[in-house]
Design a protein around this motif. Sequence first.
Motif, PDB file in Angstrom:
ATOM      1  N   TYR A  52      14.132  -4.231 -13.271  1.00 39.56           N
ATOM      2  CA  TYR A  52      15.083  -4.061 -11.906  1.00 39.56           C
ATOM      3  C   TYR A  52      16.117  -4.177 -10.840  1.00 39.56           C
ATOM      4  CZ  TYR A  52      13.230  -5.152  -6.642  1.00 39.56           C
ATOM      5  OH  TYR A  52      13.076  -5.443  -6.048  1.00 39.56           O
ATOM      6  N   LYS A  53      16.438  -5.120 -11.079  1.00 44.45           N
ATOM      7  CA  LYS A  53      17.936  -5.284 -10.644  1.00 44.45           C
ATOM      8  C   LYS A  53      19.317  -4.386 -11.000  1.00 44.45           C
ATOM      9  CE  LYS A  53      17.619 -10.137  -9.977  1.00 44.45           C
ATOM     10  NZ  LYS A  53      16.650 -10.869 -11.102  1.00 44.45           N
ATOM     11  N   ALA A  54      18.846  -4.174 -11.562  1.00 40.43           N
ATOM     12  CA  ALA A  54      19.595  -2.825 -12.877  1.00 40.43           C
ATOM     13  C   ALA A  54      19.387  -1.296 -11.991  1.00 40.43           C
ATOM     14  CB  ALA A  54      20.140  -2.607 -14.164  1.00 40.43           C
ATOM     15  N   ALA A  55      18.422  -1.420 -11.617  1.00 38.88           N
ATOM     16  CA  ALA A  55      18.152   0.028 -10.779  1.00 38.88           C
ATOM     17  C   ALA A  55      18.292  -0.139  -9.819  1.00 38.88           C
ATOM     18  CB  ALA A  55      16.047   0.536 -10.694  1.00 38.88           C
TER      19      ALA A  55
ATOM     20  N   SER B 251       1.041  -1.187  -0.299  1.00 39.79           N
ATOM     21  CA  SER B 251      -0.091   0.152   0.100  1.00 39.79           C
ATOM     22  C   SER B 251       0.737   1.127   0.200  1.00 39.79           C
ATOM     23  CB  SER B 251      -0.367  -0.210   1.289  1.00 39.79           C
ATOM     24  OG  SER B 251      -0.319   0.268   2.520  1.00 39.79           O
ATOM     25  N   ILE B 252       2.026   1.288   0.402  1.00 43.87           N
ATOM     26  CA  ILE B 252       2.695   2.304   0.469  1.00 43.87           C
ATOM     27  C   ILE B 252       2.604   3.034  -0.729  1.00 43.87           C
ATOM     28  CG2 ILE B 252       5.313   1.358  -0.593  1.00 43.87           C
ATOM     29  CD1 ILE B 252       6.089   2.885   1.920  1.00 43.87           C
ATOM     30  N   CYS B 253       3.064   4.684  -1.065  1.00 44.79           N
ATOM     31  CA  CYS B 253       2.860   5.544  -1.637  1.00 44.79           C
ATOM     32  C   CYS B 253       5.104   6.297  -1.760  1.00 44.79           C
ATOM     33  CB  CYS B 253       2.001   6.891  -1.763  1.00 44.79           C
ATOM     34  SG  CYS B 253       2.082   8.125  -2.683  1.00 44.79           S
ATOM     35  N   TYR B 254       5.603   5.282  -2.120  1.00 44.48           N
ATOM     36  CA  TYR B 254       6.650   5.461  -2.074  1.00 44.48           C
ATOM     37  C   TYR B 254       7.351   7.442  -2.540  1.00 44.48           C
ATOM     38  CZ  TYR B 254       7.842   1.001  -3.202  1.00 44.48           C
ATOM     39  OH  TYR B 254       7.352   0.050  -3.618  1.00 44.48           O
ATOM     40  N   SER B 255       6.599   7.992  -3.077  1.00 43.15           N
ATOM     41  CA  SER B 255       6.300   9.780  -3.090  1.00 43.15           C
ATOM     42  C   SER B 255       6.185  10.548  -2.046  1.00 43.15           C
ATOM     43  CB  SER B 255       6.232  10.024  -4.412  1.00 43.15           C
ATOM     44  OG  SER B 255       4.812   9.893  -5.301  1.00 43.15           O
ATOM     45  N   ASP B 256       5.167   9.970  -1.097  1.00 40.00           N
ATOM     46  CA  ASP B 256       4.518  11.193  -0.671  1.00 40.00           C
ATOM     47  C   ASP B 256       5.610  10.638   0.886  1.00 40.00           C
ATOM     48  OD1 ASP B 256       2.960  12.498   1.255  1.00 40.00           O
ATOM     49  OD2 ASP B 256       1.007   9.875   1.247  1.00 40.00           O
ATOM     50  N   PRO B 257       5.651  12.160   1.469  1.00 39.01           N
ATOM     51  CA  PRO B 257       6.675  11.725   2.740  1.00 39.01           C
ATOM     52  C   PRO B 257       5.963  11.226   3.767  1.00 39.01           C
ATOM     53  CG  PRO B 257       6.558  14.309   1.274  1.00 39.01           C
ATOM     54  CD  PRO B 257       5.680  13.873   0.738  1.00 39.01           C
ATOM     55  N   ALA B 258       4.281  11.269   4.050  1.00 33.00           N
ATOM     56  CA  ALA B 258       3.951  11.432   4.894  1.00 33.00           C
ATOM     57  C   ALA B 258       4.057   9.587   4.901  1.00 33.00           C
ATOM     58  CB  ALA B 258       2.829  11.431   4.690  1.00 33.00           C
TER      59      ALA B 258
ATOM     60  N   ASP C  65       2.543   8.816  -7.247  1.00 30.37           N
ATOM     61  CA  ASP C  65       3.856   7.724  -7.832  1.00 30.37           C
ATOM     62  C   ASP C  65       3.982   7.847  -9.328  1.00 30.37           C
ATOM     63  OD1 ASP C  65       4.886   7.175  -5.516  1.00 30.37           O
ATOM     64  OD2 ASP C  65       4.767   4.449  -4.962  1.00 30.37           O
ATOM     65  N   ARG C  66       2.877   7.936  -9.726  1.00 30.59           N
ATOM     66  CA  ARG C  66       3.456   7.874 -11.613  1.00 30.59           C
ATOM     67  C   ARG C  66       3.575   9.521 -11.856  1.00 30.59           C
ATOM     68  NH1 ARG C  66      -0.278   4.800 -14.629  1.00 30.59           N
ATOM     69  NH2 ARG C  66      -1.357   5.006 -13.219  1.00 30.59           N
ATOM     70  N   ALA C  67       3.668  10.196 -11.315  1.00 33.96           N
ATOM     71  CA  ALA C  67       3.823  12.186 -10.949  1.00 33.96           C
ATOM     72  C   ALA C  67       5.215  11.863 -11.272  1.00 33.96           C
ATOM     73  CB  ALA C  67       2.865  12.823 -11.018  1.00 33.96           C
TER      74      ALA C  67
ATOM     75  N   ARG D 203      11.653  -1.213 -13.962  1.00 32.39           N
ATOM     76  CA  ARG D 203      12.402  -0.210 -13.424  1.00 32.39           C
ATOM     77  C   ARG D 203      12.977   0.065 -12.625  1.00 32.39           C
ATOM     78  NH1 ARG D 203      14.759   4.552 -14.888  1.00 32.39           N
ATOM     79  NH2 ARG D 203      16.566   5.319 -14.330  1.00 32.39           N
ATOM     80  N   ALA D 204      11.322   1.308 -12.692  1.00 33.00           N
ATOM     81  CA  ALA D 204       9.636   2.108 -11.903  1.00 33.00           C
ATOM     82  C   ALA D 204      10.400   2.005 -10.231  1.00 33.00           C
ATOM     83  CB  ALA D 204       9.000   2.999 -12.710  1.00 33.00           C
ATOM     84  N   ALA D 205       9.972   0.772 -10.144  1.00 37.61           N
ATOM     85  CA  ALA D 205      10.040  -0.363  -8.901  1.00 37.61           C
ATOM     86  C   ALA D 205      11.106  -0.053  -8.204  1.00 37.61           C
ATOM     87  CB  ALA D 205       9.003  -1.344  -8.959  1.00 37.61           C
ATOM     88  N   GLY D 206      11.841  -0.782  -9.038  1.00 40.20           N
ATOM     89  CA  GLY D 206      13.201  -0.827  -8.386  1.00 40.20           C
ATOM     90  C   GLY D 206      14.387   0.655  -8.090  1.00 40.20           C
ATOM     91  N   LEU D 207      14.209   1.594  -8.916  1.00 42.02           N
ATOM     92  CA  LEU D 207      13.899   2.920  -8.791  1.00 42.02           C
ATOM     93  C   LEU D 207      13.396   3.549  -7.215  1.00 42.02           C
ATOM     94  CD1 LEU D 207      14.077   4.530 -12.045  1.00 42.02           C
ATOM     95  CD2 LEU D 207      16.447   4.104 -10.574  1.00 42.02           C
ATOM     96  N   ALA D 208      12.135   3.664  -6.860  1.00 43.51           N
ATOM     97  CA  ALA D 208      11.386   3.837  -5.799  1.00 43.51           C
ATOM     98  C   ALA D 208      11.905   2.766  -4.576  1.00 43.51           C
ATOM     99  CB  ALA D 208      10.030   3.092  -6.155  1.00 43.51           C
ATOM    100  N   GLN D 209      12.082   1.894  -4.896  1.00 43.69           N
ATOM    101  CA  GLN D 209      12.495   1.177  -3.771  1.00 43.69           C
ATOM    102  C   GLN D 209      14.054   1.293  -3.557  1.00 43.69           C
ATOM    103  OE1 GLN D 209      12.087  -3.033  -4.393  1.00 43.69           O
ATOM    104  NE2 GLN D 209       9.823  -2.540  -4.788  1.00 43.69           N
ATOM    105  N   ALA D 210      14.335   1.324  -3.647  1.00 43.35           N
ATOM    106  CA  ALA D 210      15.790   2.175  -3.596  1.00 43.35           C
ATOM    107  C   ALA D 210      16.356   3.579  -3.242  1.00 43.35           C
ATOM    108  CB  ALA D 210      17.026   1.802  -4.815  1.00 43.35           C
TER     109      ALA D 210
END
Length: 651
Positions: free
Chosen positions: A354-357, A258-265, A302-304, A312-319
């Motif tokens: 994904y792994k590359a990111a 459920s996480i929103c990676y780009s949400d500071p909250a 997160d899309r924005a 790739r986007a998931a890997g970057l967000a998690q990193a």
Amino acid sequence: MPQTFARPTFLLATAAAALLVGSAHATPLATLPAVFPQPVSMALTGPVLDLGREATLVDAGADAATVALVRDALAAAGVETIRTARSLPGKPRGTVVVLGTADAGSVRAAVTQLGGTLPDQREGYALLSGTRGNAPLVVLAGHDGDGLYYAAHTLRQLTARGTMPSVRIADAPSMAIRGTIEGFYGAPWSMQDRAAHLDFLGSVKANTYIYSPKDDPFARDKWREAYPQATLDALKQLVDQARRHHVRFTYAISPGPSICYSDPADVQALQRKFDAFRAMGVRSFYIAFDDIEYKKWNCDADRAALGEPGERAAGLAQAQLSNSIYHWLKGKDGADAELMIVPTEYYNTTESPYKAALRQVDPAVYVQWTGTDVVPPAISIGDAKAATKAFGRKTLLWDNYPVNDYGESSGRLLMAPYAKRQAGLSDELSGILANPMNQEAPSRVAVFGSAAFAWNDRGYDADRAWKAAARMLASDDAATTAALMTFFDVEHLAPTFGSQPWQPAAPRLKATLDGVAEALANGTAEEREQALARLKTTADDLATAPDTIRAGVADAGFVAQSKPWLDALQLWGRSLQATANGLSAAERGNSRARGFFAQAQALAAQAEAIQTIPNTTRPQGSIKIADGVLDRFVREAPSLIYVPTAAAGGD
């Protein structure tokens, strides 16, 4: 008139050997003791030491748990009075035991007197014993407090038989991280189970426990919410207990669904959750990204911020999230800060976007990997090297053994030895964390091996460690150990997600039953008779093992958590006893064989009807005991030999 007996040759040889050392009642000959995990270096340096009834304990700064272990070890060797001192006594009364870290003067002096060297590796220790003047001297020198604690556990094993050998041990772990991750699906362990497990982990020199039960709602579905205070209080007790046993309590959270990676909250919610555990003294944390859908976003933000969803986007967000949390922890706790993650792609080494990111994660963050599959049949050095390349660092192995929360493991305890992990993996892994079963105490059989392997992979012997785990549970009682080995054998099968297990079903029992079938098919009358006698002994062992285990295993948790398997084993043992009686009767041409075979089938049906304990295991199912081996033999036994009818007669 008095009777005289010829004395056997081996007794004469034994008596002669006794004379060489003084008398038949002299101090026993020194033998190299079994210590687990296997020390890196261990050698006998002299005879067995008589520690006597008095000892002086020179405590150069050991913690209370370590001192307690040493005192218990001395008591096990017959020492009744223990005095304490801060320095080496000039004229000791009895045995002198020195314990402390390598920077203590008394420790350095004692190590020098016994011709040893100080440990120079994190968690390492030296343990030496010999004589100083006419008195025994034992020194436990830890590189740090952890190493000293491990030295005390080694001393506990050395004195378990009431004697103390003269030894020189230099020891240190091959892998930095060793332990378990409570990461299974299904009912989480109770707090009592966890407390017992932490005690066990310390005893096998494991240093890490990750709290990550998949069915804890406050760590997954409700991860943003604070724990109830009562739960926090109970977890605080575990944290404190882990510290006493020199185990790092690691708190894991699974925000991925459920996480929103780009949400500071949401980042702040993670920090608040970790802060609650930091207040307890926890410095090791874990973010789980496993078992989630990573080709969709949970929020429009997160899309924005990160673009269209995808690997790739998931890997970057998690990193980015991992780095943010790690740097925040570093700012709070400095060098003590530790962060681990398990990625969404955790079970292979195939290169992917994904792994590359994900390789952008800070190199200090531990990344877990489960091997070449979710439940791998083996792990080689080559596999681990490929993982190092794929994830950009040495990986931390999440070993899905002996976990039993998947369909192929339904109805099973997984109690085969920890095996098929290649010696030398310590060069390519940062550590091993075993994922245990829903049943905590039975899990120790395999975890005993995984901890020993992680400590000293090049000195590891799977079979010896397996038998040592049985002796541990049996408190060294021979009959209970033998019964446990019988139990372990019928629960030996280790499945994968595929159709073929990576460890076979009941290899010892299968060899016996195959031998009986072979003898009945091709053997002489004498060979058939011998085979049927072996079958009866084997059946008796199966039938009596559960009662021996119930009476001989002091750990009530092991007996309770194994109950349906022990009940089923007893019925299967009686079924095999009836089968053996049927085959023996048929061999004699006795028509009673049919009744014995019918009894065997009825007992087998009762055994097959036993189910797992409700609400404890995922998935639930009927109990399996040597399936494909024992059930098949009982079913096919009447066809192995002609069974006469009642009309044919026979007694």
